[in-house]
Structures are given as C-alpha cells and as structure tokens.
Design an enzyme around this catalytic site. Structure first.
Site, PDB file in Angstrom:
ATOM      1  N   PHE A 121     -20.052  47.234   3.413  1.00 40.50           N
ATOM      2  CA  PHE A 121     -19.696  47.699   4.763  1.00 40.50           C
ATOM      3  C   PHE A 121     -19.384  49.205   4.767  1.00 40.50           C
ATOM      4  CE2 PHE A 121     -18.080  43.217   6.034  1.00 40.50           C
ATOM      5  CZ  PHE A 121     -19.391  42.809   6.201  1.00 40.50           C
ATOM      6  N   PRO A 122     -20.246  50.030   4.134  1.00 37.18           N
ATOM      7  CA  PRO A 122     -19.983  51.471   4.110  1.00 37.18           C
ATOM      8  C   PRO A 122     -20.041  52.112   5.490  1.00 37.18           C
ATOM      9  CG  PRO A 122     -22.213  51.028   3.362  1.00 37.18           C
ATOM     10  CD  PRO A 122     -21.529  49.698   3.490  1.00 37.18           C
ATOM     11  N   TYR A 141     -27.905  35.057   0.848  1.00 33.24           N
ATOM     12  CA  TYR A 141     -28.345  35.722   2.069  1.00 33.24           C
ATOM     13  C   TYR A 141     -29.563  34.972   2.593  1.00 33.24           C
ATOM     14  CZ  TYR A 141     -25.518  39.795   0.652  1.00 33.24           C
ATOM     15  OH  TYR A 141     -24.494  40.638   0.284  1.00 33.24           O
ATOM     16  N   GLY A 193     -19.046  50.280   8.226  1.00 31.44           N
ATOM     17  CA  GLY A 193     -18.170  49.498   9.076  1.00 31.44           C
ATOM     18  C   GLY A 193     -18.551  48.041   9.202  1.00 31.44           C
ATOM     19  N   GLY A 194     -19.747  47.698   8.758  1.00 31.83           N
ATOM     20  CA  GLY A 194     -20.157  46.303   8.808  1.00 31.83           C
ATOM     21  C   GLY A 194     -20.590  45.875  10.189  1.00 31.83           C
ATOM     22  N   PHE A 195     -20.133  44.694  10.596  1.00 31.36           N
ATOM     23  CA  PHE A 195     -20.555  44.138  11.874  1.00 31.36           C
ATOM     24  C   PHE A 195     -19.927  44.880  13.053  1.00 31.36           C
ATOM     25  CE2 PHE A 195     -20.902  40.583   8.845  1.00 31.36           C
ATOM     26  CZ  PHE A 195     -22.268  40.394   8.928  1.00 31.36           C
ATOM     27  N   THR A 196     -18.875  45.650  12.782  1.00 33.36           N
ATOM     28  CA  THR A 196     -18.286  46.526  13.796  1.00 33.36           C
ATOM     29  C   THR A 196     -18.460  47.955  13.312  1.00 33.36           C
ATOM     30  OG1 THR A 196     -16.635  44.842  14.330  1.00 33.36           O
ATOM     31  CG2 THR A 196     -16.213  47.078  15.103  1.00 33.36           C
ATOM     32  N   PRO A 197     -19.496  48.661  13.745  1.00 37.15           N
ATOM     33  CA  PRO A 197     -19.792  49.992  13.215  1.00 37.15           C
ATOM     34  C   PRO A 197     -18.629  50.960  13.380  1.00 37.15           C
ATOM     35  CG  PRO A 197     -21.627  49.153  14.515  1.00 37.15           C
ATOM     36  CD  PRO A 197     -20.488  48.211  14.729  1.00 37.15           C
ATOM     37  N   LEU A 198     -18.528  51.865  12.417  1.00 37.54           N
ATOM     38  CA  LEU A 198     -17.492  52.880  12.482  1.00 37.54           C
ATOM     39  C   LEU A 198     -17.606  53.696  13.766  1.00 37.54           C
ATOM     40  CD1 LEU A 198     -17.603  54.311   8.847  1.00 37.54           C
ATOM     41  CD2 LEU A 198     -15.705  53.065   9.879  1.00 37.54           C
TER      42      LEU A 198
END
Length: 291
Positions: free
Chosen positions: A213-214, A63, A216-221
């Site tokens: 990605f709990p 990272y 949604g990650g880079f595309t939020p839930l």
C-alpha cells in the site's frame, strides 16, 4: 522510456534488483478476486513492465486465487534470467472473497506447491510468510512454527530465499534466529509511518523493506501538501509519494500495483523524480500530522 536504474538497486539475497518493481495484486478482478476484466490488458501490463526493465514482481497464489500467478506465467514464461518473482503464503480466499488464515504446516506446504505449479517453476525465488492478524497491521505472537515450515522447504530446495509480511520487529528477530530473511513487507507510506525504526534497522542489516500500500491502498493517499508539491514538480501526487519512499531509505523496494498500462508508466516514472531535502522534509510532515 523511464530509466529505472536512476532509482538505484538493492539486494534480495544473492540477487540484485532495481528499486522500482511491480505488484501484481491488481491484475485480479474486483476485490482481488476472480479473473481480470480484460485478460489481454492484464497480460500487456506484465509484458510492458518487463520491457521497461522491471526485474522484481510481487505476487501471491491467493490473489484471485491463482489468477495473478497464472497471468504472470502466461505473459512472461520462460522468465528472463534477471527476473525475481516474490510470492507470499499464509492465506486462502473463501468463496465470498474473504481473506482467511492458512498457516498450519500442511497449508503452508500446499501453498508453496500451488505457487510452484501456477508460476511454472521448480524453485521459488522468494517466499514471504504473510502473518494474518489484523489484515493490514501486525500483531505480536510467536511465528516460529510457521516460519520453520518454510525454512524446511528452503532446505529441501523448493525456496531460494525467505521473507516476512505484516510482522513486528520482535517477529523479525525471532525468524532470523531460525533462518536468514532477505525482505520484510509491511504497510508503510507517507501517511502511515509506524515502521520508521524497523526500516532503518533492516537497512543496517542489509535486508530489504518492501512497503505494501505505498500509495495508500484501497483508499489512495490524499493531502493538500502532497498535491501542492506535485504541482510544483509537474508530477502526479502518486509519483511524488513513490519518490519520497525511494528517498526515505536505500533499502526500500517499491512494488506499486496497477492494471492500467498508462498508470504503470506513471508509477515507473517515479524512478527519475528527484526530491530536494526541503521537499522531502515537507512531505515527511504528512506522516507526523496523521499519527
């Protein structure tokens, strides 16, 4: 201040941690590459997490690269005795910010030593072998040689506990035939439920499952159902999504990431958000619809 103990605890090997932790990935620059926009805020987020009672931080030397581990060391070293730092190896970053496999024995050994140096420790608490197939989904294939390399480093005293990331159930079984594992870190959230059976099996074996990605990650839930439930509970959709994961199985440990002190407080507050059985069932339908 949020009482993180309300979400319970679970074991990572010989250590017991609160079920709501912190993921350091977003402390690096855009695309998890380069330094943070504001180093002082990044340090403040880490210190605020520790002050709030977080005792499980997830990181990796790729990272940045090196950025998050160096920030963790600057912010928190000497580390609290109860803090468990979980890192991962198996990738390197290209000069174009690409994510590239680095899984030969020599590369894995180098990565472990990089983590030791940048975190400023003699022994790493937990090291996950991150399998690089599809970036966000596992693919079948033997991991024996790669995992054996880490098991050898564990026997040398450089690693306390081992885990896996981005793996299949068959790869978990293969690794457990080589050395004990304490956690599996895979892609899982309300809308991405491929690991339902694996989570339950790991729970029966006393092994932690740590969803990346709990949120949604880079595309939020995003879901009308999620938003509606959040409004009824006077919570944010992300808090509800995290609370659902906590209710999903007792062996799930959360590592939501953020570079914002305000968002950190919001994420941690999910530890106190109780969901009735009816609400949990309603939310679970999101994953059924999206499959």
């Amino acid at each position: 201040m949020t009482d993180l103990t309300k979400a319970g605890s679970f074991s990572l090997g010989d250590r017991v941690v609160k079920r709501v932790g912190y993921g350091a990935m977003q402390l690096a620059g855009p695309g998890v590459f380069g330094p943070p926009k504001d180093r002082l805020i990044a340090l403040a987020v880490l210190r605020a997490a520790a002050a709030a009672g977080v005792d499980h931080i997830d990181t990796s030397d790729f990272y940045g690269p090196h950025v998050t581990n160096q920030l963790i060391r600057e912010a928190l070293h000497p580390y609290p005795r109860n803090l468990v730092i979980v890192t991962k190896v198996g990738a390197v970053r290209g000069p174009d910010a690409s994510w590239n496999p680095a899984q030969s024995p020599a590369e894995l050994i180098r990565a472990v030593h990089d983590n030791l140096r940048n975190l400023g420790v003699d022994v790493l608490d937990v090291v996950n072998l991150r399998i690089m197939g599809d970036v966000h989904a596992p693919s079948e294939g033997s991991i024996a040689e790669r995992f054996t390399t880490l098991a050898d480093l564990q026997r040398q005293g450089l690693i306390r506990h081992l885990g896996l990331s981005n793996v299949t159930a068959a790869q978990v079984a293969e690794a457990r035939g080589i050395a004990a594992i304490v956690c599996v870190q895979n892609h899982y959230n309300l809308a991405h439920r491929d690991d339902d059976k694996l989570i339950d099996e790991l729970g029966r074996q006393g092994i932690a499952y740590v969803p990346f990605f709990p949120l949604g990650g880079f595309t939020p839930l995003q879901s009308e159902t999620l938003s509606a439930v959040a409004e009824r509970l006077d919570a944010t959709p992300m808090q509800v999504a995290l609370a659902w994961l906590l209710a999903r199985a007792p062996n799930i440990l959360l590592i939501p990431g953020t570079s914002s002190p305000d968002h950190l407080r919001e994420n941690l507050a999910a530890a106190e958000l109780a969901l009735t059985e009816d609400i949990r069932s309603e939310l679970a339908e999101i994953g059924t619809i999206r499959r």
